[in-house]
Design a protein around this motif. Structure first.
Motif, PDB file in Angstrom:
ATOM      1  N   LYS A 165      32.105  52.562  60.616  1.00 21.35           N
ATOM      2  CA  LYS A 165      32.760  51.687  61.301  1.00 21.35           C
ATOM      3  C   LYS A 165      33.131  50.520  60.648  1.00 21.35           C
ATOM      4  CE  LYS A 165      31.797  54.045  65.346  1.00 21.35           C
ATOM      5  NZ  LYS A 165      30.945  53.572  66.334  1.00 21.35           N
ATOM      6  N   ALA A 166      33.164  50.476  59.341  1.00 22.76           N
ATOM      7  CA  ALA A 166      33.258  48.905  58.608  1.00 22.76           C
ATOM      8  C   ALA A 166      34.581  48.526  58.931  1.00 22.76           C
ATOM      9  CB  ALA A 166      33.585  49.623  57.105  1.00 22.76           C
ATOM     10  N   SER A 167      35.604  48.976  59.228  1.00 19.12           N
ATOM     11  CA  SER A 167      37.037  48.498  59.637  1.00 19.12           C
ATOM     12  C   SER A 167      36.907  47.303  60.790  1.00 19.12           C
ATOM     13  CB  SER A 167      38.068  49.264  59.493  1.00 19.12           C
ATOM     14  OG  SER A 167      37.787  50.017  60.768  1.00 19.12           O
ATOM     15  N   GLU A 168      35.596  47.443  61.492  1.00 21.32           N
ATOM     16  CA  GLU A 168      35.437  46.796  62.821  1.00 21.32           C
ATOM     17  C   GLU A 168      34.556  45.637  62.430  1.00 21.32           C
ATOM     18  OE1 GLU A 168      35.052  49.362  66.355  1.00 21.32           O
ATOM     19  OE2 GLU A 168      35.455  51.071  65.147  1.00 21.32           O
ATOM     20  N   LEU A 169      33.881  45.793  61.556  1.00 19.16           N
ATOM     21  CA  LEU A 169      32.617  44.795  61.242  1.00 19.16           C
ATOM     22  C   LEU A 169      32.795  43.593  60.054  1.00 19.16           C
ATOM     23  CD1 LEU A 169      29.945  47.822  60.893  1.00 19.16           C
ATOM     24  CD2 LEU A 169      30.517  46.228  62.942  1.00 19.16           C
ATOM     25  N   THR A 170      32.404  42.538  60.512  1.00 19.65           N
ATOM     26  CA  THR A 170      32.108  41.395  59.669  1.00 19.65           C
ATOM     27  C   THR A 170      30.983  41.357  58.887  1.00 19.65           C
ATOM     28  OG1 THR A 170      34.164  40.203  60.778  1.00 19.65           O
ATOM     29  CG2 THR A 170      32.706  38.852  59.055  1.00 19.65           C
ATOM     30  N   MET A 171      30.798  41.106  57.611  1.00 25.33           N
ATOM     31  CA  MET A 171      29.474  41.398  57.049  1.00 25.33           C
ATOM     32  C   MET A 171      29.300  39.634  56.385  1.00 25.33           C
ATOM     33  SD  MET A 171      27.842  43.373  53.875  1.00 25.33           S
ATOM     34  CE  MET A 171      28.113  45.012  54.611  1.00 25.33           C
ATOM     35  N   ILE A 172      28.040  39.175  56.537  1.00 21.50           N
ATOM     36  CA  ILE A 172      27.875  37.763  56.200  1.00 21.50           C
ATOM     37  C   ILE A 172      26.791  37.979  54.991  1.00 21.50           C
ATOM     38  CG2 ILE A 172      26.254  37.341  57.762  1.00 21.50           C
ATOM     39  CD1 ILE A 172      27.258  34.355  57.781  1.00 21.50           C
ATOM     40  N   GLY A 173      26.881  37.369  53.913  1.00 21.81           N
ATOM     41  CA  GLY A 173      25.969  37.545  52.940  1.00 21.81           C
ATOM     42  C   GLY A 173      26.165  36.556  51.816  1.00 21.81           C
ATOM     43  N   PRO A 174      25.606  36.261  50.664  1.00 23.59           N
ATOM     44  CA  PRO A 174      25.844  35.737  49.459  1.00 23.59           C
ATOM     45  C   PRO A 174      26.997  35.958  48.763  1.00 23.59           C
ATOM     46  CG  PRO A 174      23.803  36.851  49.104  1.00 23.59           C
ATOM     47  CD  PRO A 174      24.073  37.039  50.617  1.00 23.59           C
ATOM     48  N   PRO A 175      27.710  35.174  48.021  1.00 18.83           N
ATOM     49  CA  PRO A 175      28.920  35.395  47.301  1.00 18.83           C
ATOM     50  C   PRO A 175      28.900  36.500  46.153  1.00 18.83           C
ATOM     51  CG  PRO A 175      28.710  33.284  47.633  1.00 18.83           C
ATOM     52  CD  PRO A 175      27.304  33.513  47.945  1.00 18.83           C
ATOM     53  N   GLU A 176      27.572  36.567  45.641  1.00 15.29           N
ATOM     54  CA  GLU A 176      27.350  37.612  44.613  1.00 15.29           C
ATOM     55  C   GLU A 176      27.278  38.995  45.074  1.00 15.29           C
ATOM     56  OE1 GLU A 176      23.185  35.599  45.209  1.00 15.29           O
ATOM     57  OE2 GLU A 176      25.265  34.936  45.132  1.00 15.29           O
ATOM     58  N   PHE A 177      26.660  39.113  46.203  1.00 18.25           N
ATOM     59  CA  PHE A 177      26.835  40.248  46.964  1.00 18.25           C
ATOM     60  C   PHE A 177      28.034  41.169  46.900  1.00 18.25           C
ATOM     61  CE2 PHE A 177      26.162  43.646  50.250  1.00 18.25           C
ATOM     62  CZ  PHE A 177      24.877  44.249  49.823  1.00 18.25           C
ATOM     63  N   GLU A 178      29.169  40.572  46.804  1.00 20.35           N
ATOM     64  CA  GLU A 178      30.433  41.443  46.955  1.00 20.35           C
ATOM     65  C   GLU A 178      30.562  41.959  45.330  1.00 20.35           C
ATOM     66  OE1 GLU A 178      34.039  39.510  49.058  1.00 20.35           O
ATOM     67  OE2 GLU A 178      32.963  37.716  48.463  1.00 20.35           O
ATOM     68  N   VAL A 179      30.008  41.696  44.473  1.00 24.99           N
ATOM     69  CA  VAL A 179      30.074  42.009  43.101  1.00 24.99           C
ATOM     70  C   VAL A 179      29.126  42.669  42.199  1.00 24.99           C
ATOM     71  CG1 VAL A 179      32.086  40.313  42.642  1.00 24.99           C
ATOM     72  CG2 VAL A 179      29.915  39.675  42.241  1.00 24.99           C
ATOM     73  N   ARG A 180      27.972  42.628  42.785  1.00 25.32           N
ATOM     74  CA  ARG A 180      26.866  43.018  42.046  1.00 25.32           C
ATOM     75  C   ARG A 180      26.741  44.509  42.339  1.00 25.32           C
ATOM     76  NH1 ARG A 180      21.278  39.785  43.245  1.00 25.32           N
ATOM     77  NH2 ARG A 180      20.659  42.014  43.409  1.00 25.32           N
ATOM     78  N   GLU A 181      26.207  45.367  41.245  1.00 25.74           N
ATOM     79  CA  GLU A 181      26.308  46.903  41.238  1.00 25.74           C
ATOM     80  C   GLU A 181      25.287  47.204  42.558  1.00 25.74           C
ATOM     81  OE1 GLU A 181      28.155  48.974  39.871  1.00 25.74           O
ATOM     82  OE2 GLU A 181      29.138  47.160  39.428  1.00 25.74           O
ATOM     83  N   ASP A 182      24.228  46.456  42.762  1.00 23.36           N
ATOM     84  CA  ASP A 182      23.401  46.853  43.888  1.00 23.36           C
ATOM     85  C   ASP A 182      23.837  46.147  45.119  1.00 23.36           C
ATOM     86  OD1 ASP A 182      22.644  44.268  43.116  1.00 23.36           O
ATOM     87  OD2 ASP A 182      20.531  44.765  43.339  1.00 23.36           O
ATOM     88  N   GLY A 183      24.888  45.622  45.162  1.00 24.03           N
ATOM     89  CA  GLY A 183      25.418  45.108  46.542  1.00 24.03           C
ATOM     90  C   GLY A 183      26.810  45.895  46.901  1.00 24.03           C
ATOM     91  N   LEU A 184      27.848  45.203  47.702  1.00 26.01           N
ATOM     92  CA  LEU A 184      28.580  46.166  48.044  1.00 26.01           C
ATOM     93  C   LEU A 184      29.339  47.339  47.266  1.00 26.01           C
ATOM     94  CD1 LEU A 184      31.120  43.617  50.309  1.00 26.01           C
ATOM     95  CD2 LEU A 184      29.944  45.870  51.107  1.00 26.01           C
ATOM     96  N   PRO A 185      29.659  47.068  45.952  1.00 28.72           N
ATOM     97  CA  PRO A 185      30.302  47.989  45.067  1.00 28.72           C
ATOM     98  C   PRO A 185      29.176  49.227  44.951  1.00 28.72           C
ATOM     99  CG  PRO A 185      30.339  45.926  43.797  1.00 28.72           C
ATOM    100  CD  PRO A 185      29.646  45.524  44.930  1.00 28.72           C
ATOM    101  N   GLY A 186      28.050  49.202  44.974  1.00 30.47           N
ATOM    102  CA  GLY A 186      26.995  50.194  44.874  1.00 30.47           C
ATOM    103  C   GLY A 186      27.037  50.733  46.319  1.00 30.47           C
ATOM    104  N   ILE A 187      26.988  50.128  47.500  1.00 30.82           N
ATOM    105  CA  ILE A 187      27.177  50.758  48.658  1.00 30.82           C
ATOM    106  C   ILE A 187      28.302  51.531  48.789  1.00 30.82           C
ATOM    107  CG2 ILE A 187      27.193  50.184  51.117  1.00 30.82           C
ATOM    108  CD1 ILE A 187      25.467  47.710  50.562  1.00 30.82           C
ATOM    109  N   LYS A 188      29.456  50.995  48.310  1.00 34.07           N
ATOM    110  CA  LYS A 188      30.714  51.680  48.455  1.00 34.07           C
ATOM    111  C   LYS A 188      30.752  53.137  47.624  1.00 34.07           C
ATOM    112  CE  LYS A 188      33.702  47.914  49.535  1.00 34.07           C
ATOM    113  NZ  LYS A 188      34.739  47.145  49.253  1.00 34.07           N
TER     114      LYS A 188
END
Length: 307
Positions: A165-188
């Motif tokens: 459902k990701a395209s319908e969702l807004t996520m909120i978090g610290p800036p580094e979560f977008e680039v950390r390996e255990d953040g969004l890149p790891g989840i993807k």
């Protein structure tokens, strides 16, 4: 009569003197502190709420066991605390097994709690001569949270559901979560190369306010954050076992244990008390109710019979 009185008084004076010497020699120290090196044990912590509370707990239980303690809390991040141990600037601090595995040792992730603990325990001893004491059952792992209403509205209970459902969702978090390996890149990488409707980068302290105020649908979380229980949030199940365990334990210099008998016993007695629910509650006392970490730590230890 004077001679007789003198003969009676002299033994009493000698007895009182002997008792005074014995009392002073005892010093009121507990038996568990028989191996105390005589120098303060320096207790450190990292620079966030949970670390302040647990670091203070470590200091208090050691003082209860009769040790002198010097607090060096709020040192900074993992590299600073780890360097402090290796350089001998501190004697111990609370660390997380997942952090030890990934950040310090830079080893591959694992979701097996016992395997992760055994790995960090063995490698810290071999590489740094540092000892991991008993880990607590709590797991401050990385997580994603939603409100009860949002979870029901979107039909999202797991991270797989969120990815779908990701395209319908807004996520909120610290800036580094977008680039950390255990953040969004790891989840993807684990759950599919999804695209969120938006990612709202904020100061970590604003994540939950944004979520409950309706500015976002999903918040970056950690398993023992106080807001999870305070706001009755839903933690999304990591159904593909991406995130490693983050159990907390004291990491101690070997020489500190060698010269201070009883340190391990005092700290290990605390470990079983620190569960997810307990730490969520205590963390919120500080982050939500604005109480002092030292006050919260002392109150909890007193209630649990450790002080």
């Amino acid at each position: 009569m004077k001679s007789i009185r003198r003969l009676l008084i002299l033994p009493l004076v000698a007895l009182l003197t002997a008792l005074t010497v014995i009392a002073c020699a005892g010093g009121g120290q507990p038996e568990s502190n028989a191996g105390n090196s005589g120098t303060p044990i320096r207790v450190g912590s990292k620079d966030f709420t949970e670390q302040f509370i647990i670091g203070e707990m470590y200091a208090l239980v050691l003082e209860k066991a009769g040790f002198q303690v010097e607090r060096k809390l709020n040192l900074g991040g993992t590299p600073v605390a780890q360097a402090g141990l290796i350089n001998g600037e501190i004697d111990l601090y609370p660390e997380y097994t997942g952090t030890g595995l990934l950040t310090v040792l830079k080893l591959p992730a694992s979701t097996d709690q016992q395997e992760v603990f055994q790995t960090v325990s063995d490698e810290y001893k071999k590489q740094f001569n540092l000892v991991w004491l008993d880990p607590a059952p709590m797991n401050n792992t990385q997580a994603l949270a939603m409100t009860q209403e949002g979870s029901t509205q979107f039909g999202v209970k797991t991270i797989s559901d969120m990815a779908a459902k990701a395209s319908e969702l807004t996520m909120i978090g610290p800036p580094e979560f977008e680039v950390r390996e255990d953040g969004l890149p790891g989840i993807k990488a684990a759950y599919g190369d999804f695209e969120l409707e938006a990612y709202k980068a904020v100061d970590p302290g604003l994540r939950y306010k944004g979520l409950v105020d309706g500015e976002a649908d999903v918040a970056v979380a950690f398993g023992t954050d106080g807001e999870i229980s305070a706001f009755n949030l839903v933690l999304l199940e990591d159904d593909k076992n991406l995130f490693p365990p983050y159990q907390v334990a004291p990491v101690v210099r070997q020489e500190t244990l060698d010269t201070n008998a009883g340190v391990a016993d005092a700290l290990n007695a605390l470990a079983p008390k620190l569960t997810d629910a307990t730490m969520q509650r205590l963390n919120y006392e500080v982050s939500g109710n604005q109480r002092e970490p030292a006050e919260v730590a002392k109150e909890f230890l007193t209630q649990e019979g450790l002080l």
